[in-house]
Design a protein around this motif. Structure first.
Motif, short mmCIF file in Angstrom:
data_model
loop_
_atom_site.label_atom_id
_atom_site.label_comp_id
_atom_site.label_asym_id
_atom_site.label_seq_id
_atom_site.Cartn_x
_atom_site.Cartn_y
_atom_site.Cartn_z
N LEU A 31 16.35 30.61 -0.74
CA LEU A 31 15.81 29.51 0.05
C LEU A 31 16.57 29.38 1.37
O LEU A 31 17.56 28.65 1.45
CB LEU A 31 15.93 28.19 -0.72
N THR A 33 17.28 27.69 4.74
CA THR A 33 16.96 26.33 5.21
C THR A 33 17.52 26.08 6.60
O THR A 33 18.59 26.59 6.97
CB THR A 33 17.54 25.26 4.26
N GLU A 36 16.09 20.85 6.62
CA GLU A 36 15.18 20.57 5.50
C GLU A 36 15.77 19.51 4.57
O GLU A 36 15.58 19.55 3.35
CB GLU A 36 14.89 21.86 4.71
N LEU A 40 14.38 19.56 0.73
CA LEU A 40 15.18 20.36 -0.20
C LEU A 40 15.28 19.75 -1.60
O LEU A 40 15.10 20.48 -2.59
CB LEU A 40 16.57 20.61 0.39
N ILE A 43 11.81 20.40 -3.40
CA ILE A 43 11.49 21.78 -3.75
C ILE A 43 12.41 22.28 -4.86
O ILE A 43 11.97 23.00 -5.77
CB ILE A 43 11.55 22.72 -2.51
N VAL A 44 13.67 21.87 -4.85
CA VAL A 44 14.59 22.27 -5.92
C VAL A 44 14.16 21.66 -7.25
O VAL A 44 14.15 22.33 -8.28
CB VAL A 44 16.04 21.88 -5.57
N ILE A 62 20.68 28.84 -1.93
CA ILE A 62 20.35 28.12 -0.71
C ILE A 62 21.18 28.67 0.43
O ILE A 62 22.41 28.65 0.38
CB ILE A 62 20.60 26.61 -0.88
N ALA A 119 11.27 26.47 2.11
CA ALA A 119 11.84 25.27 1.51
C ALA A 119 11.12 24.00 1.93
O ALA A 119 11.54 22.90 1.58
CB ALA A 119 13.32 25.17 1.88
#
Length: 260
Positions: A31, A33, A36, A40, A43-44, A62, A119
């Motif tokens: 991911l 980023t 974000e 974040l 999406i996690v 990440i 992300a």
């Protein structure tokens, strides 16, 4: 950069890679980023939910490129919540390009399969189990999400953005005949060794990078499967696509046409 990572997370930076047990596939989500912070955590959470419900062995890497909005601080909190075995924060000092972000992420990924996605919530993790099933069914080297096949689609874009995306794919299909329906998408599953090989071959940066990955895969005779996906425009934050990226895409397309 190494000193920065060591100073902020000394134990994690020395984490020894795990080895997947025989017959046990592991999926590493990369991911990248930049700004974000709002997206974040969502999406996690969706990724963890999807993997856990499907019984899939996973980790989420990440790669934050020095986001000024506090994305890294959010990632650190997520690492504490879900555990450093599932969330691996591997930041960089500044934006260095998508291809190098993947290289950086793969250096820390312990899975034998790599999933790349955005992300910003435009790619829903609910499609990942379908990617995995598709890969197993056809023993594909790559499974790519497609917005332009079957029941795939795009939601939230204005007409201009849709025309740009459709036009880019149409021109690419005519010039390069890549054998895949969605060249500019960035939701894909790769065998780890295949992704490593492709990144070594690719020279593009920015949005043309994803297109070159598929073109190079065709050159190297890698097999590609496709899964229709729904792409939803970001809710939080601003799109990174601008005029410079469009010009860069066209230049990259012509370069690939001349050299492949």
């Amino acid at each position: 950069m190494a000193s920065l990572e060591l100073s902020r997370s000394p134990l994690r930076s020395r984490r020894e890679p795990e080895v997947c047990s025989a017959g046990q596939d592991k999926y590493s989500v990369l991911l990248p980023t930049y700004n974000e912070r709002e997206n974040l955590p969502l999406i996690v959470w969706l990724l963890v939910k999807s993997f856990s419900e499907s019984g899939i062995n996973y980790e989420i890497v990440i790669i934050d490129d020095g986001s000024p909005d506090g994305t890294r601080d959010v990632a650190e909190q997520l690492e504490k919540i879900y555990g450093s075995d599932k969330i691996l924060l591997r930041p960089r000092e500044k934006k260095l390009g998508l291809g190098t972000a993947y290289i950086h992420g793969m250096q820390h990924a312990t899975g034998n399969y790599i999933i790349i996605m955005d992300a910003d919530l435009s790619h829903h993790p609910k499609f990942i189990p379908e990617f995995i099933r598709k890969q197993k069914e056809g023993n594909f080297d790559i499974v790519s999400g497609t917005r332009y096949k079957g029941n795939g689609g795009v939601y939230g874009w204005d007409l201009k953005r849709k025309i740009i995306s459709r036009g880019a794919n149409f021109i690419t299909q005519i010039l390069l005949r890549p054998g895949a329906s969605d060249l500019t998408g960035s939701f894909r599953l790769y065998r780890k060794e295949v992704l490593q090989k492709l990144i070594e071959k690719c020279v593009s940066k920015g949005y043309v990078f994803q297109m070159e990955m598929i073109v190079r895969a065709r050159q190297l005779n890698y097999t590609i499967g496709e899964v229709p996906i729904s792409f939803v425009d970001r809710v939080y934050g601003e799109s990174k696509l601008g005029g410079n990226e469009i010009v860069s895409f066209l230049k990259g397309l012509l370069t690939l046409f001349a050299t492949t």
